[in-house]
Design a protein around this motif. Structure first.
Motif, mmCIF file in Angstrom:
data_model
loop_
_atom_site.group_PDB
_atom_site.id
_atom_site.type_symbol
_atom_site.label_atom_id
_atom_site.label_comp_id
_atom_site.label_asym_id
_atom_site.label_seq_id
_atom_site.Cartn_x
_atom_site.Cartn_y
_atom_site.Cartn_z
ATOM 1 N N THR A 2 44.959 36.248 46.555
ATOM 2 C CA THR A 2 43.650 35.943 45.995
ATOM 3 C C THR A 2 42.818 37.211 45.975
ATOM 4 O OG1 THR A 2 43.761 33.701 46.861
ATOM 5 C CG2 THR A 2 41.603 34.511 46.248
ATOM 6 N N TYR A 3 42.217 37.502 44.861
ATOM 7 C CA TYR A 3 41.428 38.720 44.708
ATOM 8 C C TYR A 3 39.932 38.437 44.633
ATOM 9 C CZ TYR A 3 41.565 37.270 39.812
ATOM 10 O OH TYR A 3 41.462 36.550 38.651
ATOM 11 N N TYR A 4 39.539 37.196 44.919
ATOM 12 C CA TYR A 4 38.131 36.820 44.862
ATOM 13 C C TYR A 4 37.869 35.663 45.809
ATOM 14 C CZ TYR A 4 39.948 32.987 42.112
ATOM 15 O OH TYR A 4 40.663 31.884 41.717
ATOM 16 N N ASP A 5 36.596 35.475 46.097
ATOM 17 C CA ASP A 5 36.109 34.293 46.794
ATOM 18 C C ASP A 5 35.053 33.683 45.889
ATOM 19 O OD1 ASP A 5 37.540 34.537 49.283
ATOM 20 O OD2 ASP A 5 36.213 36.207 49.773
ATOM 21 N N LYS A 6 34.957 32.353 45.855
ATOM 22 C CA LYS A 6 33.933 31.744 45.008
ATOM 23 C C LYS A 6 33.436 30.449 45.604
ATOM 24 C CE LYS A 6 36.929 29.359 41.708
ATOM 25 N NZ LYS A 6 37.311 29.280 40.302
ATOM 26 N N VAL A 91 27.623 25.543 38.189
ATOM 27 C CA VAL A 91 27.524 27.001 38.243
ATOM 28 C C VAL A 91 28.347 27.503 39.419
ATOM 29 C CG1 VAL A 91 25.948 28.967 38.408
ATOM 30 C CG2 VAL A 91 25.212 26.878 37.244
ATOM 31 N N LEU A 92 29.150 28.525 39.156
ATOM 32 C CA LEU A 92 29.979 29.122 40.204
ATOM 33 C C LEU A 92 29.607 30.581 40.390
ATOM 34 C CD1 LEU A 92 32.317 27.100 38.531
ATOM 35 C CD2 LEU A 92 33.080 27.435 40.853
ATOM 36 N N VAL A 93 29.741 31.041 41.632
ATOM 37 C CA VAL A 93 29.555 32.447 41.963
ATOM 38 C C VAL A 93 30.877 32.928 42.534
ATOM 39 C CG1 VAL A 93 28.316 34.126 43.391
ATOM 40 C CG2 VAL A 93 27.093 32.149 42.432
ATOM 41 N N SER A 94 31.388 33.991 41.952
ATOM 42 C CA SER A 94 32.675 34.550 42.347
ATOM 43 C C SER A 94 32.466 36.022 42.691
ATOM 44 C CB SER A 94 33.663 34.399 41.185
ATOM 45 O OG SER A 94 34.916 34.932 41.509
ATOM 46 N N MET A 95 33.053 36.440 43.811
ATOM 47 C CA MET A 95 32.919 37.819 44.270
ATOM 48 C C MET A 95 34.286 38.412 44.519
ATOM 49 S SD MET A 95 29.884 37.445 47.032
ATOM 50 C CE MET A 95 28.215 37.275 46.462
ATOM 51 N N VAL A 96 34.448 39.662 44.150
ATOM 52 C CA VAL A 96 35.693 40.359 44.413
ATOM 53 C C VAL A 96 35.935 40.363 45.925
ATOM 54 C CG1 VAL A 96 34.651 42.673 44.567
ATOM 55 C CG2 VAL A 96 37.022 42.429 43.869
#
Length: 130
Positions: A2-6, A91-96
């Motif tokens: 996994t390259y992100y968290d959301k 709405v989603l927020v995704s971070m590297v």
């Protein structure tokens, strides 16, 4: 890998963008770039109905300096991207994931920086979910 968290975040799109920016600021990150993908697609591709999608280029200057001092070419991976976008589910927020991102660099000096950024991003996502 996994390259992100959301996280899904309650609220309308613009409010979530604002809350995300504020939460990042609370953790020492400024926004160096703000790319409105929906607007770009409308202008460049004549796609008028693409869902709201923003890419925020987040940077914590002291951590960026530490990283660049340890690895000059690290700039190709900066700033850290944070994405706010709409789906049918909200709405989603995704971070590297900085640990995953920096794992491509063979430099142990970056491990502590990646851990620090990851902890800060985790706190941002947690605050948005409240």
């Amino acid at each position: 890998m996994t390259y992100y968290d959301k996280r899904r975040v309650d609220g309308d799109f613009d409010t979530v963008v604002e809350r995300t920016t504020e939460a990042l600021a609370d953790e020492g990150f400024g926004i160096l770039s703000d790319i409105d993908v929906s607007e770009a697609f409308a202008k460049k591709l004549d796609i008028e109905d693409y869902p709201n999608y923003r890419i925020l280029g987040a940077c914590n200057p002291p951590l960026a300096k530490q990283g660049l001092d340890a690895e000059t070419d690290l700039g190709v991976l900066l700033p850290c991207n944070v994405v706010v976008y709409e789906t049918d589910d909200g709405v989603l927020v995704s971070m590297v994931d900085p640990e995953t991102m920096l794992s491509v660099v063979d430099n142990d000096e970056l491990d502590d920086i990646a851990d620090d950024v990851k902890s800060r991003f985790d706190r941002v996502l947690a605050s948005l979910a409240e």
